[in-house]
Design an enzyme around this catalytic site. Structure first.
Site, PDB file in Angstrom:
ATOM      1  N   ARG A  20      17.970  41.527  34.112  1.00 32.55           N
ATOM      2  CA  ARG A  20      18.051  41.148  35.528  1.00 32.55           C
ATOM      3  C   ARG A  20      17.765  39.673  35.742  1.00 32.55           C
ATOM      4  NH1 ARG A  20      13.855  44.599  38.149  1.00 32.55           N
ATOM      5  NH2 ARG A  20      12.994  44.308  36.084  1.00 32.55           N
ATOM      6  N   ASN A  38      17.248  47.508  38.721  1.00 32.33           N
ATOM      7  CA  ASN A  38      17.256  48.618  37.764  1.00 32.33           C
ATOM      8  C   ASN A  38      17.497  49.917  38.514  1.00 32.33           C
ATOM      9  OD1 ASN A  38      16.719  47.100  35.477  1.00 32.33           O
ATOM     10  ND2 ASN A  38      14.511  47.424  35.569  1.00 32.33           N
TER      11      ASN A  38
END
Length: 98
Positions: A20, A38
């Site tokens: 990320r 996520n």
């Protein structure tokens, strides 16, 4: 200048490997806005918004990800939206801990 919005679902070993944050840095560098988070199933999802070439560049990066990732699949879906993102951010995970 054509702006597009694309939603991504990325599967494989993409959590716990800096995916990320790396995606956020790549998006920022290419001027792409949107978000990443996520998911409970172990995948990562993201929405990218920006110029076609820049968004395509981020998508191309997503197929490999950062060094410790092992990407199996990237599903991209073009979206029609009125929302205009002003930055690229990390959203809270969709996973819920019991």
């Amino acid at each position: 200048m054509t702006t597009i919005t694309v939603h991504l679902s990325i599967t494989g070993r993409v959590q716990g490997v800096g995916y990320r944050e790396s995606l956020r840095l790549v998006a920022d560098a290419l001027g792409v806005k949107g978000w990443v988070r996520n998911c409970a199933a172990g995948s990562v999802e993201a929405t990218l918004q920006g110029e076609v070439q820049a968004v395509e560049g981020v998508i191309a990066w997503c197929h490999n990800g950062p060094p410790n990732a092992s990407v199996q699949y990237v599903n991209s879906t073009l979206r029609v939206t009125e929302e205009h993102y002003t930055a690229f951010t990390r959203l809270p995970d969709t996973s819920t801990d019991s």
